[in-house]
Design an enzyme around this catalytic site. Structure first.
Site, PDB file in Angstrom:
ATOM      1  N   ASP A   1     -46.943 -61.747  23.203  1.00  0.00           N
ATOM      2  CA  ASP A   1     -48.117 -62.133  22.406  1.00  0.00           C
ATOM      3  C   ASP A   1     -47.761 -62.452  20.962  1.00  0.00           C
ATOM      4  O   ASP A   1     -48.478 -63.194  20.302  1.00  0.00           O
ATOM      5  CB  ASP A   1     -49.235 -61.084  22.491  1.00  0.00           C
ATOM      6  CG  ASP A   1     -48.796 -59.685  22.185  1.00  0.00           C
ATOM      7  OD1 ASP A   1     -47.602 -59.466  21.952  1.00  0.00           O
ATOM      8  OD2 ASP A   1     -49.657 -58.782  22.201  1.00  0.00           O
TER       9      ASP A   1
HETATM   10  C1  LAN Z   1     -45.829 -51.999  19.353  1.00  0.00           C
HETATM   11  C2  LAN Z   1     -46.544 -52.669  18.271  1.00  0.00           C
HETATM   12  C3  LAN Z   1     -47.028 -54.038  18.582  1.00  0.00           C
HETATM   13  C4  LAN Z   1     -47.404 -54.209  20.039  1.00  0.00           C
HETATM   14  C5  LAN Z   1     -48.275 -55.453  20.303  1.00  0.00           C
HETATM   15  C6  LAN Z   1     -47.681 -56.749  19.800  1.00  0.00           C
HETATM   16  C7  LAN Z   1     -49.619 -55.272  19.597  1.00  0.00           C
HETATM   17  C8  LAN Z   1     -48.532 -55.530  21.798  1.00  0.00           C
HETATM   18  O1  LAN Z   1     -49.452 -56.520  22.094  1.00  0.00           O
HETATM   19  C9  LAN Z   1     -47.239 -55.573  22.570  1.00  0.00           C
HETATM   20  C10 LAN Z   1     -46.410 -54.305  22.321  1.00  0.00           C
HETATM   21  C11 LAN Z   1     -46.106 -54.053  20.835  1.00  0.00           C
HETATM   22  C12 LAN Z   1     -44.992 -54.969  20.420  1.00  0.00           C
HETATM   23  C13 LAN Z   1     -45.616 -52.617  20.587  1.00  0.00           C
HETATM   24  C14 LAN Z   1     -44.837 -51.907  21.609  1.00  0.00           C
HETATM   25  C15 LAN Z   1     -44.565 -50.415  21.360  1.00  0.00           C
HETATM   26  C16 LAN Z   1     -44.322 -50.089  19.901  1.00  0.00           C
HETATM   27  C17 LAN Z   1     -43.086 -50.846  19.433  1.00  0.00           C
HETATM   28  C18 LAN Z   1     -45.554 -50.540  19.123  1.00  0.00           C
HETATM   29  C19 LAN Z   1     -46.832 -49.845  19.519  1.00  0.00           C
HETATM   30  C20 LAN Z   1     -45.242 -50.027  17.741  1.00  0.00           C
HETATM   31  C21 LAN Z   1     -44.513 -48.673  17.984  1.00  0.00           C
HETATM   32  C22 LAN Z   1     -44.190 -48.611  19.493  1.00  0.00           C
HETATM   33  C23 LAN Z   1     -42.872 -47.908  19.794  1.00  0.00           C
HETATM   34  C24 LAN Z   1     -42.727 -47.746  21.281  1.00  0.00           C
HETATM   35  C25 LAN Z   1     -42.855 -46.555  19.088  1.00  0.00           C
HETATM   36  C26 LAN Z   1     -41.768 -45.668  19.487  1.00  0.00           C
HETATM   37  C27 LAN Z   1     -42.197 -44.804  20.597  1.00  0.00           C
HETATM   38  C28 LAN Z   1     -41.653 -44.766  21.800  1.00  0.00           C
HETATM   39  C29 LAN Z   1     -42.452 -44.292  22.943  1.00  0.00           C
HETATM   40  C30 LAN Z   1     -40.250 -45.186  22.054  1.00  0.00           C
END
Ligand code: LAN
Length: 728
Positions: free
Chosen positions: A454
């Site tokens: 996205d």
């Molecule tokens: C994010 C932030 C952005 C998010 C969107 C783009 C909004 C989504 O549509 C796709 C997935 C994504 C990129 C995403 C995946 C997981 C993240 C990176 C996070 C929520 C920000 C932090 C999180 C990450 C997994 C945090 C660390 C925790 C673990 C469980 C490893």
């Protein structure tokens, strides 16, 4: 380096001089680095910007703007304010906090690797932890708005003590009490047990096995780790390395003290293997599946007779994967968790004199955000691309982008977008089991280097909007590069038609029964998401309008299958469930946007009518909507106690995408959001907006600008068209 500090009892005031903090955000493709200036001289030659002041919570003292008489003027005022927060290079930096298990990783990882922080950074991290302690019991939760948990309290207790708080400080004493009530550090979930073992405050024998030999299994096995969700596997690579070597840090006085403080029994008489599945009830969202427990038992036996040469090969391969990940991401790594774990491994293996050590130490800075509540580790190295893409679309759709006063700001945004697009595949590509990145946009920066479906969709939309819909804009991104983005998007479609986050769904859904993390749901494999699918549909639809001759049939087929997935994903109540934002208002807005682009609206589709009825049934007296983060864990609508401007904007946008024929609900939403606008054009921060893995809330503070401005400008036009009988 880690001496004890005198810490005030309350974190209400800065522990450092807030006028001395500076953010550098315009270098290296949008890298964020906070610096504390030591002298008045330095402060004079590097004055504080409004961006610094805003995010530090210092007054900006902007004069009141002319009061808005309608939605468009409110949007104008909103952007006149928000434009001041645009960095010199064109993006909008912001804080990205929420999860409470990240800062402890930063602190523990740095501590055991011999890396330091400045005194000011330590003081502000302590202040953040004081401010984010639970207001009643004084413990810490999984995220800033949740109840105290064993994971949050154990890890943050260790962190605040390492950072320099004395054990007899009232905050530490109060938190210790909660920790003991929750069962002590022994009742911490797996990731807590892991970090505490790395710190030497827990025993590796109390962790369920994480053998690195897992990575040596034949690739065709359906449960091979390369098929897990990338965030899960990237965390378990360094975890398995450190587990296999049973890493032991120096037994410092602090480590010895923490062993005394964090348990309800004598540390040295704990039956460690009996603690492996001792998880505090409050933490438990995804209890182990019985299959997982059996597997852990088998692996436990294997640990007693593991074959050293095989273990060595497993560790060597894990180390290789870690190095490839570091090099692919300029040492930012996929996320904050594997960043700090990789850092520890590289510190151990490569040593403090190595290039890798220095680069890892330096790139820690990208994650350390200094904000109004103190310093904390960001959820990623920023939200650069994601936030930029939304505000750009808001401005183009509302017509604000065409105003002369915003021209420079829009050119800068386009320049930023141009440099953020990845034009090549990762350096280590197939060998690191990565998806292609050519043509993709990331969530944060190009250096971080991960494609997200996205983010590529929203990035491409923003680029096309700016280049093609705003008169007089330069064409910085060629058609060829947009076609690369399209190729990447198409390559990410799953057989179901839906799109996941970073990769194709690689593994079977039964793998979820091997979820070892206890506190998160649905982390084992990629899943298709309505939000991600929607971004791809809308971006491809917008692309083909502009370039109707490229991969015509493929695009048509992709959109068709994606729409079918979206239909199937609609919930019986009428809405779509959001995984990355809270919750139904978020996903339903995206879903209805993409359906409108394929001609499905209130007038033509029963599905869309059902979605509208669902949303309208949740509109409140004051015209707004508000959802609690609890909705994501419960998979059901849960009202927030207050209405929220961000969710109100999402819901009103959803109705407009649906071409809802009655003005009244949209008008009421618009008035509600206008009533919350401050005289300077801004909105105050309200409840948390984002989510991941069902349970962990994460803040998107820029949404209160992008989606409000977007909705207000759009609603103004929409309502006018309804009144004059023009089609929307
Ligand atoms: C994010 C932030 C952005 C998010 C969107 C783009 C909004 C989504 O549509 C796709 C997935 C994504 C990129 C995403 C995946 C997981 C993240 C990176 C996070 C929520 C920000 C932090 C999180 C990450 C997994 C945090 C660390 C925790 C673990 C469980 C490893």
């Amino acid at each position: 380096m880690w001496d004890e500090l005198d810490v005030p009892d309350s974190g209400d005031h800065f522990f450092t001089d807030p006028t001395r903090w500076r953010l550098t955000a315009h270098e290296d493709g949008g890298r964020h680095v906070w610096t504390y200036l030591q002298t008045d001289e330095q402060c004079k030659s590097w004055p504080q910007t409004d961006i610094d002041k805003y995010w530090l919570g210092l007054p900006l003292n902007y004069p009141a703007q002319t009061a808005a008489k309608n939605g468009f003027e409110a949007a104008e005022n909103g952007y006149r304010f928000y434009k001041n927060l645009q960095a010199l290079d064109g993006h909008w930096p912001c804080e990205y906090d929420g999860p409470m298990f990240l800062t402890p990783g930063l602190v523990i990882g740095s501590y055991v690797s011999g890396m330091s922080f400045t005194r000011e950074e330590r003081l502000e991290m302590i202040r953040y932890l004081i401010k984010k302690a639970h207001p009643v019991d004084g413990g810490w939760g999984l995220h800033t708005e949740g109840p105290s948990t064993a994971l949050g309290t154990a890890l943050n207790y260790a962190a605040i003590r390492i950072l320099g708080m004395r054990a007899d400080h009232p905050v530490a004493a109060k938190a210790r009490k909660v920790l003991h009530k929750l069962g002590g550090a022994a009742a911490s979930p797996a990731w807590g047990k892991f970090w505490l073992s790395v710190l030497g405050v827990y025993d590796w024998e109390g962790c369920n096995p994480i053998p690195p030999e897992l990575w040596l299994l034949p690739n065709w096995l359906p449960f091979h780790p390369h098929k897990w969700w990338i965030h899960c596997r990237m965390v378990y690579v360094p975890m398995s390395y450190l587990y296999a070597m049973r890493f032991q840090p120096d037994e410092t006085d602090l480590v010895l003290a923490l062993r005394q403080e964090m348990y309800t029994q004598n540390f040295y008489s704990i039956d460690w293997p009996a603690q492996r599945n001792n998880i505090c009830e409050v933490d438990l969202y995804a209890p182990h599946h019985p299959i997982m427990d059996i597997l852990n038992k088998i692996l436990g036996v294997y640990e007693m007779c593991s074959i050293p040469p095989l273990r060595r090969i497993g560790m060597d391969y894990s180390y290789k994967l870690i190095c490839m990940e570091d090099e692919n991401t300029s040492y930012q790594d996929l996320g904050p968790v594997n960043k700090m774990m990789n850092l520890v491994v590289r510190a151990i293996v490569d040593g403090p004199e190595s290039e890798a050590y220095k680069l890892h130490a330096d790139k820690r800075r990208d994650f350390l955000w200094v904000g109004a509540n103190g310093a904390n580790m960001s959820g990623t190295n920023g939200v650069q691309l994601w936030d930029l893409a939304f505000i750009v679309q808001a401005l183009v759709e509302t017509g604000l982008a065409e105003q002369e006063e915003h021209r420079e700001s829009m050119v800068k945004a386009l320049e930023w977008l141009e440099q953020a697009q990845m034009v090549e595949n990762p350096k280590h590509y197939e060998s690191a089991h990565r998806h292609r990145t050519k043509g993709a946009w990331p969530f944060s920066t190009k250096q971080q280097g991960y494609v997200v479906s996205d983010c590529t969709g929203e990035g491409m939309k923003a680029a096309i909007y700016l280049q093609e819909h705003v008169p007089g804009m330069p064409k910085l991104i060629s058609k060829e590069r947009l076609c690369d983005a399209v190729d990447t998007l198409i390559s990410l479609q799953n057989p179901s038609g839906g799109f996941a986050s970073y990769e194709l769904v690689r593994g079977p859904s039964w793998l979820e029964c091997l979820n070892p993390a206890e506190v998160f749901g649905r982390i084992m494999i990629e899943y298709e998401y309505p939000e991600c699918t929607t971004s791809v549909i809308t971006s491809l639809a917008i692309f083909r309008k502009q370039y109707p001759d490229y991969r015509v049939k493929d695009i048509e087929r992709t959109i068709k299958a994606a729409v079918k997935y979206l239909h199937d994903a609609q919930r019986p109540e009428g809405g779509w469930f959001g995984s990355w934002g809270i919750c139904f208002t978020y996903a339903t807005q995206f879903a209805l946007e993409s359906l409108s682009l394929v001609g499905e609206t209130y007038a033509t589709s029963e599905r869309v009518r059902k979605a509208c009825r669902f949303l309208l049934s949740k509109q409140r007296e004051d015209g707004g909507w508000g959802e609690s983060f609890q909705a994501c864990a419960d998979v059901a609508w849960v009202d927030h106690k207050e209405t929220q401007v961000v969710m109100t904007s999402w819901a009103a946008m959803a109705l407009m995408y649906a071409q809802y024929p009655e003005p009244e609900p949209i008008e009421r939403a618009m008035k509600m959001v206008m009533s919350r606008q401050q005289p300077d054009g801004s909105w105050k921060q309200e409840a948390i907006e984002g989510m991941f893995s069902r349970t962990c809330a994460i803040a998107y503070p820029s949404y209160k600008f992008s989606f409000t401005i977007w909705m207000l400008g759009k609603a103004h036009k929409y309502l006018e068209n309804l009144r004059t009988g023009k089609t929307n």
